[in-house]
Scaffold this motif. Structure first.
Motif, PDB file in Angstrom:
ATOM      1  N   GLN A 254       4.992  -4.198  -4.740  1.00 48.42           N
ATOM      2  CA  GLN A 254       4.046  -3.288  -5.124  1.00 48.42           C
ATOM      3  C   GLN A 254       3.921  -2.972  -6.591  1.00 48.42           C
ATOM      4  O   GLN A 254       3.118  -3.209  -7.181  1.00 48.42           O
ATOM      5  CB  GLN A 254       3.943  -1.936  -4.544  1.00 48.42           C
ATOM      6  CG  GLN A 254       3.788  -2.238  -3.024  1.00 48.42           C
ATOM      7  CD  GLN A 254       2.368  -3.064  -2.404  1.00 48.42           C
ATOM      8  OE1 GLN A 254       1.483  -3.052  -3.281  1.00 48.42           O
ATOM      9  NE2 GLN A 254       2.517  -4.006  -1.566  1.00 48.42           N
ATOM     10  N   ILE A 255       5.150  -2.798  -7.101  1.00 45.22           N
ATOM     11  CA  ILE A 255       5.319  -2.322  -8.757  1.00 45.22           C
ATOM     12  C   ILE A 255       5.480  -3.422  -9.603  1.00 45.22           C
ATOM     13  O   ILE A 255       5.196  -3.179 -10.716  1.00 45.22           O
ATOM     14  CB  ILE A 255       6.333  -1.269  -9.013  1.00 45.22           C
ATOM     15  CG1 ILE A 255       7.518  -1.715  -8.746  1.00 45.22           C
ATOM     16  CG2 ILE A 255       6.136   0.198  -7.984  1.00 45.22           C
ATOM     17  CD1 ILE A 255       8.805  -0.668  -8.975  1.00 45.22           C
TER      18      ILE A 255
ATOM     19  N   ILE B 152       8.213  -1.863  -1.985  1.00 44.69           N
ATOM     20  CA  ILE B 152       7.789  -0.952  -3.208  1.00 44.69           C
ATOM     21  C   ILE B 152       8.063  -2.011  -4.534  1.00 44.69           C
ATOM     22  O   ILE B 152       7.204  -1.908  -5.225  1.00 44.69           O
ATOM     23  CB  ILE B 152       8.765   0.128  -3.211  1.00 44.69           C
ATOM     24  CG1 ILE B 152       8.628   1.372  -2.501  1.00 44.69           C
ATOM     25  CG2 ILE B 152       8.763   0.947  -4.663  1.00 44.69           C
ATOM     26  CD1 ILE B 152       9.650   2.560  -2.269  1.00 44.69           C
TER      27      ILE B 152
ATOM     28  N   LEU C  51       2.095  -0.806   4.014  1.00 40.36           N
ATOM     29  CA  LEU C  51       3.561  -0.795   4.412  1.00 40.36           C
ATOM     30  C   LEU C  51       3.872  -0.944   5.870  1.00 40.36           C
ATOM     31  O   LEU C  51       4.790  -1.481   6.297  1.00 40.36           O
ATOM     32  CB  LEU C  51       3.988   0.629   4.113  1.00 40.36           C
ATOM     33  CG  LEU C  51       5.405   1.047   4.168  1.00 40.36           C
ATOM     34  CD1 LEU C  51       6.444   0.246   3.558  1.00 40.36           C
ATOM     35  CD2 LEU C  51       5.571   2.492   3.740  1.00 40.36           C
TER      36      LEU C  51
END
Lengths: 347, 300
Positions: free
Chosen positions: A36-37, A33, A73
């Motif tokens: 990704q962010i 995550i 993922l």
């Protein structure tokens, strides 16, 4: 009452291991995550400056960054499970090789630091608990704030300068004197290898090299360990069973060994588990000062070279090490403490 | 107070909080009121805050290099000597105080907001969500925050801003855990139950009863956290993930002087001392506030 004791223990350990695997999964998802962010295109960073669009696409493919979010993922977790951490953009070799070479070096440093911390903190806490009074509280408070407030990286540099460069008491950097020893590589840690083959002069050489980094790293652990252990010693010494044992005529040494120390071991073990992670964090700083080619130096170099696959792999491996150590502490703790043993597995 | 100096057996979570507290150097027993160390703590923090506010206004240019003055030893003209670019180390520390301190303050504010939000979710959301959140908190707490921060900063590209974001993204864990504990406790207090019975909404309960109740603990935590965050901001710069040259951020100054420490020790010694003193100052202030507050509670 039907299951045997070994079966119960196996069941308990199995439950713990399953929990640990779950934790590692949570960690992997958290890292995914994060990747990704965070703003910035990882593929562009990994391909390096001046890369063509084609090369960037190729990197994207390699890093598993193409496809939809769930697809990515799954492929991320999948490659982790198969031990594939990608290719380092700096060394062009597999990340797993880079990490495998670095892990023993850092482990050696962390293990020596933990041993050193325990050797200093336990007697210190016991001594100051025996003479416990309100006096000296200010001094103790000052020393603890001092130890917790010193920047690790700066202290490492200053000790290296004064004790290493100026006074020449310790080697300045590295893990061993180059060319002086010929210890075969078994574990990858010079210190442990020298101990295994019984090469005492090589072991002394490795110890001299590890002395300063381990001292700096252990300082951050000695402070809280001393503080907690001192309280524990004071409480344990006033327990009823200790009073009874004393009344029964047990000597001081026997009291300490048989009644007080086993009690103090519990918080010490928990503390080692909790602090293990921050020791790895501190190792990053200490290693980069003393030029020890462990995980810390690897991560620092990878950040400087924008080698993101190595950073991601290194972070995951450190995470797994920390989680596994916590698992071991938990299991040892439960097997050792009869109260926990009966609560967790009924034996 | 949730933080206890005695770890409770069979309650590793409570013990974890206590260890975290002890590591930050707050809790002490048998303290005499108004000790010298309290005064020292407040004095250090006062001087640093004043320097950060006023210093950059009166300082000369600390970024322009004067190679002819490189590596001058401390003297009347250059109190703490000059660095390899001939820049005055003292004035760079003065200007850097604003950089370092403001970065630490912003970081702590950011992660406190995140911590409050996560604690609120953990307490008010359905049980299974709360449990999941606490599971993540457990994992995060075992994990070295510096390493996680390093990952974020590496992905974002190294800069002071990245290290602030990275430390904010990893720093909320203890706040969230502490606050969730206090909130759970407070929500079952008779006066809160009474207010609830009178029809006060959950949000009003939180704002009027629960958060004010958590504030004393948070004051202590914030002071201690500022000290730790100053260390972390410096560490991030030191490993190359934070402030970059020619920044006068204190950690960046130390790493910049690493190459010539044997010939000009003052370039590394003084910025490091600034970090150490400031961090200790905040730790002592946190300690002092803790002591005053617990004293006042006892007095009632």
């Amino acid at each position: 009452m039907l299951t045997s004791t070994p079966a119960r223990i196996a069941g308990y350990v199995g439950r713990k291991v399953a929990g640990t695997i779950l934790t590692v999964l949570v960690l992997a998802v958290a890292v995914f995550i994060l990747i990704q962010i965070t703003p910035g295109d990882e593929a562009v960073a990994a391909a390096g400056p001046g890369a063509t669009a084609e090369q960037i696409e190729q990197q994207r493919e390699q890093l598993g960054l193409s496809g939809s979010l769930p697809q990515r993922l799954v492929s991320f977790i999948g490659s982790l499970a198969t031990g594939n951490l990608g290719i380092s953009s700096a060394s062009h070799g597999p990340v797993t090789d880079v990490i495998a070479a670095a892990v023993p070096v850092t482990t050696e440093l962390v293990v020596v630091s933990v041993i050193l911390s325990v050797l200093v903190a336990v007697p210190l806490a016991a001594l100051s608990a025996i003479r416990a009074s309100g006096r000296g509280e200010e001094l103790r408070r000052f020393l603890i704030v001092l130890v917790c407030g010193l920047p690790t990286f700066w202290l490492a540099m200053m000790l290296q300068w004064v004790l290493g460069a100026k006074l020449g008491w310790f080697p300045i950097s590295g893990r061993y004197t180059i060319g002086a020893t010929s210890v075969p590589t078994i574990t990858g840690s010079t210190l442990f290898d020298a101990m295994l083959v019984g090469d005492w002069s090589a072991m002394g050489d490795a110890l001299a090299h590890i002395a300063l980094p381990a001292t700096v790293l252990s300082l951050g652990f000695i402070g809280p360990a001393y503080r907690i252990l001192r309280t524990e010693f004071i409480t344990a010494a006033h327990r009823d069973f200790v009073t009874v044992a004393r009344a029964a005529g047990h000597g001081r040494f026997q009291l300490l060994r048989r009644h007080i120390v086993p009690h103090v071991m519990t918080p010490l073990l928990i503390l080692v588990g909790i602090e293990f992670g921050s020791l790895f964090g501190g190792a990053v700083l200490v290693e980069s000062v003393f030029a020890r080619d462990g995980l810390g130096a690897m991560l620092t170099n990878a950040v400087a070279q924008k080698d993101s696959t190595v950073v991601i792999g290194g972070v995951l491996v450190i995470g797994i090490i920390v989680v596994v150590v916590n698992l071991l502490v938990d299991v040892v703790q439960t097997l050792r403490d009869p109260r926990l043993r009966s609560a967790e597995m009924g034996v | 107070m949730t933080a206890t100096a005695t770890p409770q057996r069979r309650a590793p979570r409570a013990a974890g909080a206590a260890f975290a507290a002890a590591r930050r150097g707050w809790r002490t027993r048998h303290r005499t009121a108004g000790s010298v160390l309290d005064v020292v703590g407040f004095a250090i923090v006062g001087v640093v805050v004043l320097t950060a506010l006023v210093g950059p206004l009166i300082a000369p240019d600390v970024y322009a290099s004067h190679i002819q003055n490189a590596r001058l030893a401390p003297s009347a003209a250059h109190l703490m000597g000059t660095d390899d670019q001939g820049r005055d180390v003292f004035w760079r520390i003065v200007v850097g105080s604003r950089t370092t301190l403001s970065a630490a303050v912003i970081t702590v504010i950011l992660y406190s907001v995140i911590g409050v939000l996560i604690a609120t979710v953990a307490v008010l959301a359905p049980r299974w969500i709360g449990d999941m959140v606490m599971r993540v908190v457990d994992v995060m707490q075992a994990f070295p925050s510096l390493i996680f921060a390093l990952l974020i900063a590496a992905l974002m590209g190294p800069s002071l801003q990245s290290s602030i974001v990275a430390l904010a993204a990893t720093g909320w864990v203890v706040t969230a855990r502490l606050l969730a504990g206090i909130m759970r406790e407070t929500l079952t207090e008779p006066y809160v139950e009474a207010a609830r019975t009178l029809g006060v909404s959950t949000w009003a309960l939180l704002l009027r009863h629960v958060f004010p109740n958590a504030l004393p603990t948070l004051w202590v935590k914030w002071a201690g956290d500022l000290g730790i965050t100053i260390l972390l901001i410096g560490s991030m710069s030191f490993i190359g993930a934070g402030a970059q040259p020619p920044s006068a951020e204190w950690g960046a100054m130390v790493i910049a002087a690493k190459g010539y420490v044997t010939s000009a020790w003052w370039g590394a010694l003084f910025p490091g001392l600034a970090i150490a003193c400031t961090s200790m100052g905040f730790a002592l202030v946190g300690d002092a506030i803790h002591h005053r507050l617990s004293h006042r509670v006892k007095g009632h």
